[in-house]
Write a protein that holds these residues in place. Structure first.
Motif, PDB file in Angstrom:
ATOM      1  N   PRO A 186      41.746  85.455 -34.820  1.00  0.00           N
ATOM      2  CA  PRO A 186      40.372  85.223 -34.372  1.00  0.00           C
ATOM      3  C   PRO A 186      39.757  86.462 -33.716  1.00  0.00           C
ATOM      4  CG  PRO A 186      41.844  83.511 -33.518  1.00  0.00           C
ATOM      5  CD  PRO A 186      42.703  84.535 -34.183  1.00  0.00           C
ATOM      6  N   ARG A 187      40.570  87.180 -32.932  1.00  0.00           N
ATOM      7  CA  ARG A 187      40.030  88.379 -32.263  1.00  0.00           C
ATOM      8  C   ARG A 187      39.536  89.373 -33.293  1.00  0.00           C
ATOM      9  NH1 ARG A 187      42.039  89.480 -27.081  1.00  0.00           N
ATOM     10  NH2 ARG A 187      40.833  91.391 -27.264  1.00  0.00           N
ATOM     11  N   PHE A 207      36.271  88.060 -35.161  1.00  0.00           N
ATOM     12  CA  PHE A 207      35.031  88.154 -34.387  1.00  0.00           C
ATOM     13  C   PHE A 207      34.648  89.614 -34.152  1.00  0.00           C
ATOM     14  CE2 PHE A 207      35.932  83.708 -33.633  1.00  0.00           C
ATOM     15  CZ  PHE A 207      34.668  83.143 -33.647  1.00  0.00           C
ATOM     16  N   ARG A 208      35.658  90.473 -33.966  1.00  0.00           N
ATOM     17  CA  ARG A 208      35.356  91.888 -33.776  1.00  0.00           C
ATOM     18  C   ARG A 208      34.669  92.452 -35.021  1.00  0.00           C
ATOM     19  NH1 ARG A 208      37.432  95.993 -30.285  1.00  0.00           N
ATOM     20  NH2 ARG A 208      37.763  94.235 -28.869  1.00  0.00           N
ATOM     21  N   GLU A 233      32.929  90.738 -37.047  1.00  0.00           N
ATOM     22  CA  GLU A 233      31.763  89.890 -37.330  1.00  0.00           C
ATOM     23  C   GLU A 233      31.893  89.126 -38.636  1.00  0.00           C
ATOM     24  OE1 GLU A 233      28.161  92.051 -36.719  1.00  0.00           O
ATOM     25  OE2 GLU A 233      28.696  92.547 -34.652  1.00  0.00           O
ATOM     26  N   VAL A 270      36.928  83.179 -39.912  1.00  0.00           N
ATOM     27  CA  VAL A 270      38.379  83.058 -39.997  1.00  0.00           C
ATOM     28  C   VAL A 270      38.746  81.591 -40.201  1.00  0.00           C
ATOM     29  CG1 VAL A 270      38.543  83.054 -37.450  1.00  0.00           C
ATOM     30  CG2 VAL A 270      40.596  83.471 -38.807  1.00  0.00           C
ATOM     31  N   ALA A 323      31.522  86.235 -45.432  1.00  0.00           N
ATOM     32  CA  ALA A 323      31.446  87.651 -45.078  1.00  0.00           C
ATOM     33  C   ALA A 323      32.786  88.297 -45.411  1.00  0.00           C
ATOM     34  CB  ALA A 323      31.130  87.790 -43.599  1.00  0.00           C
TER      35      ALA A 323
END
Ligand SMILES: Cc1cc2nc3c(=O)[nH]c(=O)nc-3n(C[C@H](O)[C@H](O)[C@H](O)COP(=O)(O)OP(=O)(O)OC[C@H]3O[C@@H](n4cnc5c(N)ncnc54)[C@H](O)[C@@H]3O)c2cc1C
Ligand SMILES: Nc1ncnc2c1ncn2[C@@H]1O[C@H](COP(=O)(O)O)[C@@H](O)[C@H]1O
Lengths: 326, 267
Positions: free
Chosen positions: A105-106, A109-110, A112, A115, A148
């Motif tokens: 998840p990190r 999100f980093r 963008e 997941v 994405a």
């Protein structure tokens, strides 16, 4: 060379972790003719690059640095960002492991992107990864697509077939400089204690005997342990039992515990709540002992005995001993 | 210290699996008649975690934040009854169908707008989708560290200390505040509110913010901005017929089971 799928590998005591081999197998199947990449992050991990290639990787991205000896979200995220950039793979797969459930998840999100956690089925359709995952406490399945790039997913252990090991496979090893930025490390791991399982590891066991709250107390696990010993099985438990501290947390089978998929799963005095089944429904044969003939566990069981465990377990242990002796 | 606890309201999970239904065309769960939504289990344990910190440092302010329809006031009120100081409802039609990136965007934007938040507490996963990413997402969007799956939580001199549950053990991690922590059931049961606390809930303020209040609009929250889509939601078919062991005595039943297992080459 850009990879079409990047597998984030993990190394355990016995070399490349089984989940990594399974993901490499899945990546080979999903990428068709594309190139499969494998990230190996840690200290002393370069030694396993060849094994990753033998299990299906075409290119191994090695970030080998003493600073990466132990998992730390901040250092590993830095290393992962570098590998993700070099591999520029549209799909990145992590295992649903201590590392994957924290780092995937990190990273997503980093970068963008989206997941899909804890997938049990993977398919490529129109160049997009379709990930199927259990949800609603194991009652339902959801299929998600990430729109994405990169499309990040974590993969549940034992849900995928590893590729057959081929030590003649050729691949490329690329070293990536970790160059850890110390100033970006905010998390400090101050202690780590492992529960080393005696005997068979629960998640790898071919036979599991699990006990539930219906056993009435921790002392009554003696019959569970005895049957397990006779069968060479690992002992598991429901969350109710672990929450009551009758058994250690590491024995918990289920949604937020371990996922087991043994040939034989014997559930004693376990009601069979969906969240428990989420951890054992992959078992090939479930056998239930429960005094309530309507208990949900029987709905997933091949064989059942609707009786008080206290009257059944001793005779069952004897009968199993006899059958095994015969 | 100012703590924000993120709480979600979800379909009741404590129903028999046989009454769990899905409308596949709407890709939604259909709760049994008369069964109302409930607070997500881990989130109430998150509220408990905040209360344990407030027990230690009584001048701590705890804000309970939930994104959802008006009905999630129920979950906010239950959390306030446990000792939360203020409620914050994030409510807008634009919030109805978000993916996890958009969810984290909404929650993190609200946290920024609250100002001076030191600690955000989330559940390890919401008990509907079981995804377990929003806490990390909020942390990433705020640029804060995320410490996940905690079984105990402490704050010492501005440092968050979390004991994490690993698959085969535990680890203790720490980070300077501000930070995000996610909480697991090993922390313990959430406290029962006292009658007096329940009475006080009416007096507590619940602020409502819309997308516009957060400066967010369709360009971030619309379907085109989704990074993930749900293709399908279904109930898996499990067709197993249980064969119950026959016998006049428990011994006979036990012996029959052992025989069956041997025949099937399972032992
Ligand atoms: C978000 C979430 C996550 C969860 N994760 C997990 C998880 O990972 N793993 C997990 O296990 N649970 C999990 N749970 C809890 C789950 O919902 C159940 O509460 C739990 O599995 C119940 O445990 P149990 O079957 O041992 O206890 P109970 O539900 O109390 O069932 C006891 C059973 O024992 C039987 N029994 C009683 N006495 C006897 C006797 N003398 N002889 C024979 N049978 C007897 C009863 O008929 C009953 O069926 C989770 C719940 C939630 C909400
Ligand atoms: N709608 C919501 N409102 C407030 N908090 C939420 C919401 N959805 C998720 N969260 C928080 O994020 C955690 C993880 O959610 P998830 O990533 O969906 O599993 C939950 O346990 C909550 O603490």
């Amino acid at each position: 060379m850009a990879s079409s799928i990047l597998v984030v590998g993990e190394v355990g005591e016995g070399g490349l972790a089984p989940i990594t081999k399974e993901m490499l197998g899945a990546a080979r199947r999903l990428s068709a003719d594309g190139s499969v990449g494998c990230a190996l992050i840690g200290s002393g991990v370069e030694a396993h690059a060849q094994s990753a290639i033998a299990h299906g990787a075409d290119e191994v991205f090695v970030v080998d640095d003493a600073a990466l000896a132990e998992y730390n979200a901040d250092t590993y995220l830095q290393a992962m960002l570098k590998v993700a950039e070099q591999a520029s793979a549209p799909v990145i797969l992590f295992g649903q492991t201590n590392l994957g459930r924290d780092l995937a998840p990190r990273l997503a999100f980093r970068l963008e992107t989206g997941v899909i956690m804890d997938t049990i089925e993977l398919a490529m359709e129109g160049g997009r990864l379709h990930g199927t995952r259990p949800c609603y406490g194991g009652n339902a399945r959801a299929v998600h697509v990430v729109n994405a790039d990169p499309q990040v997913a974590t993969v549940r252990a034992k849900s995928q077939e590893p590729a057959i090991e081929d030590s003649s496979r050729q691949g490329q090893v690329t070293n990536v400089d970790a160059a850890i930025d110390q100033s970006a490390i905010r998390v400090k791991v101050t202690s780590r204690s492992g529960v080393s399982a005696e005997g068979v590891r629960l998640e790898d066991a071919d036979v599991v005997v699990s006990g539930g709250r219906g056993l009435g107390g921790p002392e009554n696990f003696d019959v569970i342990e005895e049957l397990a010993t006779v069968l060479g099985a690992a002992v598991g438990a429901s969350r109710a039992v672990c929450d009551l501290e009758w058994r250690p947390v590491s024995d918990q089978v289920g949604l937020t515990g371990k996922v087991v998929s043994p040939t034989l799963y014997i559930a004693v005095a376990i009601s069979g709540a969906s969240q428990h089944m989420a951890g054992c429904s992959g078992s090939k044969n479930i056998v239930a002992i429960n005094k309530d003939a309507d208990a949900n566990i029987f709905k997933a069981s091949r064989f059942g005995i609707a009786e008080d465990y206290a009257t059944i377990m001793k005779p069952l242990i004897e009968a199993v001993k006899q059958e095994k002796g015969a | 210290m100012h703590i924000v606890v993120c709480v979600k309201q979800v379909p009741d999970w404590d129903i028999p699996p046989s009454s769990f239904k899905i409308d596949e065309s709407l890709k939604q769960v259909v709760p049994p008649p008369g069964v109302v939504d409930v607070p997500s289990q881990f989130d109430m344990i998150g509220v408990e975690a905040a209360m344990l910190l407030k027990d230690e440092a009584p001048d701590t302010k705890v804000t309970i934040m939930s994104m959802g329809p008006e009905a999630v006031q129920d979950t906010i009120k239950k959390s306030l009854a446990m000792g939360g100081d203020e409620g914050l409802l994030l409510n807008d039609t634009l919030f109805e169908d978000l993916d996890w990136y958009q969810l984290a965007l909404v929650l993190s934007t609200a946290i920024k707008k609250l100002e001076s938040v030191d600690l955000v507490i989330c559940g390890r996963q919401a008990v509907d989708w079981d995804m377990g990413v929003a806490g990390s997402g909020i942390a990433e969007l705020l640029g804060w560290p995320a410490l996940t799956i905690g079984k105990s939580i402490k704050v010492n001199d501005g440092t968050l200390v979390l004991e994490r549950v690993l698959m085969d053990g535990f680890e203790t991690v720490e980070a300077q505040l501000p930070a995000v922590a996610t909480i697991s059931n090993e922390l313990g049961e959430p406290r029962y509110p006292k009658l007096q606390q329940i009475m006080q809930v009416k007096k507590k303020q619940v602020t409502v913010w819309s997308a516009a209040d957060l400066g967010l609009d369709d360009s971030q929250l619309g379907a085109d901005a989704r990074k993930m889509t749900l293709e399908r939601l279904y109930v898996p078919v499990t067709a197993v017929e249980c064969e119950f062991m026959e016998g006049d005595t428990p011994e006979e039943k036990a012996q029959n089971l052992a025989k069956k297992l041997a025949e099937a080459k399972l032992i």
